[in-house]
Design an enzyme around this catalytic site. Structure first.
Site, mmCIF file in Angstrom:
data_model
loop_
_atom_site.group_PDB
_atom_site.id
_atom_site.type_symbol
_atom_site.label_atom_id
_atom_site.label_comp_id
_atom_site.label_asym_id
_atom_site.label_seq_id
_atom_site.Cartn_x
_atom_site.Cartn_y
_atom_site.Cartn_z
ATOM 1 N N HIS A 205 38.025 42.830 37.402
ATOM 2 C CA HIS A 205 37.738 41.704 38.218
ATOM 3 C C HIS A 205 39.097 40.693 38.337
ATOM 4 O O HIS A 205 39.132 39.877 39.115
ATOM 5 C CB HIS A 205 36.734 40.915 37.965
ATOM 6 C CG HIS A 205 36.977 40.416 36.549
ATOM 7 N ND1 HIS A 205 36.729 40.756 35.127
ATOM 8 C CD2 HIS A 205 37.425 38.952 36.128
ATOM 9 C CE1 HIS A 205 37.182 40.083 34.307
ATOM 10 N NE2 HIS A 205 37.628 38.774 34.895
HETATM 11 C C1 UD1 Z 1 36.730 33.636 36.131
HETATM 12 C C2 UD1 Z 1 37.962 33.133 35.155
HETATM 13 C C3 UD1 Z 1 38.230 34.647 34.673
HETATM 14 C C4 UD1 Z 1 37.098 35.161 33.852
HETATM 15 C C5 UD1 Z 1 36.138 35.467 34.705
HETATM 16 C C6 UD1 Z 1 34.898 36.378 34.476
HETATM 17 C C7 UD1 Z 1 39.332 31.432 36.049
HETATM 18 C C8 UD1 Z 1 40.435 30.841 36.427
HETATM 19 N N1 UD1 Z 1 38.793 32.588 35.836
HETATM 20 O O1 UD1 Z 1 37.331 34.448 37.016
HETATM 21 O O2 UD1 Z 1 39.224 34.199 33.620
HETATM 22 O O3 UD1 Z 1 37.622 36.317 33.231
HETATM 23 O O4 UD1 Z 1 35.626 34.123 35.302
HETATM 24 O O5 UD1 Z 1 34.054 36.442 35.281
HETATM 25 O O6 UD1 Z 1 38.441 30.469 35.458
HETATM 26 N N2 UD1 Z 1 31.218 34.123 42.148
HETATM 27 C C9 UD1 Z 1 29.849 34.596 42.547
HETATM 28 N N3 UD1 Z 1 28.817 34.161 41.560
HETATM 29 C C10 UD1 Z 1 29.166 33.573 40.425
HETATM 30 C C11 UD1 Z 1 30.583 33.203 40.041
HETATM 31 C C12 UD1 Z 1 31.487 33.609 41.183
HETATM 32 O O7 UD1 Z 1 29.437 34.827 43.475
HETATM 33 O O8 UD1 Z 1 28.270 33.131 39.740
HETATM 34 C C13 UD1 Z 1 32.301 34.848 43.331
HETATM 35 C C14 UD1 Z 1 32.577 33.534 44.038
HETATM 36 O O9 UD1 Z 1 32.736 34.310 45.486
HETATM 37 C C15 UD1 Z 1 33.998 33.195 43.744
HETATM 38 C C16 UD1 Z 1 34.515 34.501 42.821
HETATM 39 O O10 UD1 Z 1 33.390 35.195 42.360
HETATM 40 O O11 UD1 Z 1 34.678 32.562 44.615
HETATM 41 C C17 UD1 Z 1 35.354 34.421 41.931
HETATM 42 O O12 UD1 Z 1 34.799 33.347 40.713
HETATM 43 P P1 UD1 Z 1 35.788 32.447 39.866
HETATM 44 O O13 UD1 Z 1 34.933 31.535 38.957
HETATM 45 O O14 UD1 Z 1 36.407 31.679 40.874
HETATM 46 O O15 UD1 Z 1 36.693 33.381 39.382
HETATM 47 P P2 UD1 Z 1 36.377 34.724 38.478
HETATM 48 O O16 UD1 Z 1 36.949 35.796 39.240
HETATM 49 O O17 UD1 Z 1 34.989 35.024 38.117
#
Ligand code: UD1
Length: 364
Positions: A205
Site C-alpha cells: 500500500h
Molecule cells: C496511512 C499512513 C501509512 C500507513 C497506512 C496504513 C500516513 C501519511 N500514512 O496510509 O503510514 O502505513 O495508513 O494503512 O499517515 N481509505 C479508505 N478508507 C479508510 C482509510 C483510507 O477508503 O478507512 C482510502 C482513501 O481513499 C484514502 C486512501 O485510502 O485517500 C489512503 O488513506 P490515507 O490514510 O491517506 O493513507 P494510507 O495510504 O492509508
C-alpha cells in the site's frame, strides 16, 4: 490528576496503543482514548477495536481522508479544541502517520508534554511521508520511547538529549503475543479455502509502490510468477484497490489463478494468516516486525527500511519492487526455507509495562 490522552488514527496505531491503554487503565490512571478518524472504514478501524478489546474511543474526530495538508490541518484544528477542553497532563502518540505529527504538534505548542511510542526509526528516505512525520514528531516530543538500539543511535546522532530517550522495546509484539491464542481459533484458512503453511501472504500500500503505474505493474508481474506454483492471499488496502482500478490492472489481477484477493482483514484473522504462511511479501513496516517475531520469512518490497533490526537479526530481506529480485527471493525461500532469524531484545510482550512505568515517573 489531569488525563493522559492516547491518540490513534490509522490502522497501524491500533495495535500499538491497545496494550498501553489496558496497562494504564489497570494502574487506574485517567486515560482518554482519542481516534482522529484518519482511517474510518469498518475493516480499517472498528474491527481492530473489537479484535484488540479496546473500548469505543472516548473522543472521535472523524477527519477522514484528504490531501496530506488538509488531513493534517483538520486533525490539528479539532485536536486543539480537545486539548483546551481536557488540559491533558500528557499526550501519547505512536508511529509515523499523519495523526501522529498533527497531534504532537498541537500539544507541544500548548506546552503539553508529548510521549512518542516507536521513536527514532529512520528509513533515511525523505520521499516517504512517514519519514517526515517521524523526524518532526521526535524533534518535539518530551519522551522518546524506542523499540530497538538503532533507534537510540539515530536520535543521539540527531542531537536529542539522552535523558529523553528510553529504550522500551517493541509494543507491537505485546499485541502479537497477547493475541496468538485467539489467532489459533480463527477460521480464516477455512474461509479462504487454503492449507496452512502452503501459501504466500501479500500486502502492498506504500504510495511509492502503488501510486506509480510502472511500480505497481512490476509487483503484479512478480505476484503472477509466484502464483504459477503457489497459492497467495492478498488483502487489498483501499489505496491499492483504487490504484489497481485507476491503472486498469484490476481485471488482470483478478484473473491470476491461485491468487485470492480479499478486503482488508481484521487483526486476529490477519495474525492467523501471517503465522501459518510460507512467506510474506509486503511493504508494510509492522509486518516486517511481526514476521521477525514469528520467524516467518519476509520479502520487503522496498529499497530501504526504518526497521533494520529485522534484517540484521530477523527474517527480512529487501527487494524493492524489482520483479526479478522478488521472484529470486521467493524461489530461494521456497527451496531453502529462508533466513532463520532471532528475536530482537525487548520484543518480549512487556513494553507496555515499561512505558507505563516511565509515564508514571514522568507525571509524579
Ligand atoms: C496511512 C499512513 C501509512 C500507513 C497506512 C496504513 C500516513 C501519511 N500514512 O496510509 O503510514 O502505513 O495508513 O494503512 O499517515 N481509505 C479508505 N478508507 C479508510 C482509510 C483510507 O477508503 O478507512 C482510502 C482513501 O481513499 C484514502 C486512501 O485510502 O485517500 C489512503 O488513506 P490515507 O490514510 O491517506 O493513507 P494510507 O495510504 O492509508
Amino acid at each position: 490528576m489531569e488525563p493522559i490522552i492516547l491518540v490513534v488514527g490509522a490502522r497501524p496505531n491500533f495495535m500499538k496503543m491497545a496494550p498501553l491503554y489496558s496497562e494504564l487503565k489497570r494502574r487506574k490512571l485517567p486515560v482518554i482514548l482519542l481516534h482522529t478518524g484518519q482511517h474510518y472504514d469498518e475493516n480499517m478501524s472498528k474491527v481492530f477495536f473489537e479484535d484488540l478489546n479496546m473500548p469505543k474511543p472516548d473522543i472521535y474526530l472523524g477527519v477522514g481522508s484528504s490531501s496530506h495538508a488538509k488531513q493534517t490541518a483538520q486533525i490539528m484544528t479539532d485536536f486543539e479544541k480537545v486539548c483546551q477542553n481536557e488540559t491533558p497532563s500528557l499526550v501519547v502518540v505512536a508511529g509515523d502517520v499523519n495523526s501522529t505529527i498533527a497531534c504532537a504538534l498541537v500539544a507541544t505548542k500548548l506546552a503539553i508534554p508529548v510521549a512518542h511510542v516507536e521513536a527514532g526509526l529512520r528509513s533515511f528516505d525523505m520521499n516517504m511521508p512517514e519519514e517526515i512525520n517521524r523526524i518532526l514528531t521526535d524533534r518535539i516530543s518530551n519522551i522518546l520511547l524506542t523499540p530497538s538500539k538503532d533507534a537510540n543511535e539515530n536520535l543521539i546522532r540527531e542531537g536529542m538529549e539522552q535523558e529523553k530517550i528510553k529504550l522500551v522495546g517493541n509494543i507491537m509484539i505485546d499485541s502479537l503475543l497477547n493475541n496468538l491464542e485467539s489467532a489459533k481459533k480463527s477460521n480464516i484458512h477455512d474461509e479462504l479455502k487454503i492449507d496452512k503453511t502452503e501459501y504466500v501472504l501479500i500486502t502492498a500500500h506504500r504510495p511509492s509502490n502503488v501510486d506509480y503505474e510502472n511500480n505497481l505493474a512490476r509487483i503484479v508481474k512478480a505476484i503472477e510468477a509466484i502464483c504459477e506454483d503457489t497459492k497467495a492471499v492478498f488483502p487489498l488496502h483501499p489505496r491499492t484497490s483504487n490504484m489497481l482500478k485507476k491503472f486498469g490492472f484490476k481485471n488482470k489481477i483478478k484473473q491470476i489463478s491461485n491468487l485470492i484477493l480479499t478486503k482488508p482483514l481484521g487483526y486476529i484473522d490477519f495474525l492467523a494468516l501471517i503465522k501459518e504462511s510460507k512467506t510474506v511479501l509486503t511493504d508494510s513496516g509492522g509486518l516486517q516486525e511481526e514476521t521477525t517475531a514469528l520467524g516467518i520469512p519476509c520479502i520487503t518490497l522496498r529499497d530501504n527500511t526504518e526497521r533494520p533490526i529485522t534484517i540484521e537479526k530477523g527474517t527480512n530481506i529487501l527487494t524493492g519492487n524489482d520483479t526479478r529480485k522478488i521472484i529470486q527471493a521467493w524461489e530461494n525461500i521456497n527451496m531453502n526455507g529462508g533466513k532463520k532469524g532471532q528475536i530482537p531484545d525487548l520484543w518480549d510482550g512487556k513494553t507496555s509495562e515499561r512505558i507505563s512505568n516511565i509515564i508514571e515517573t514522568f507525571l509524579k
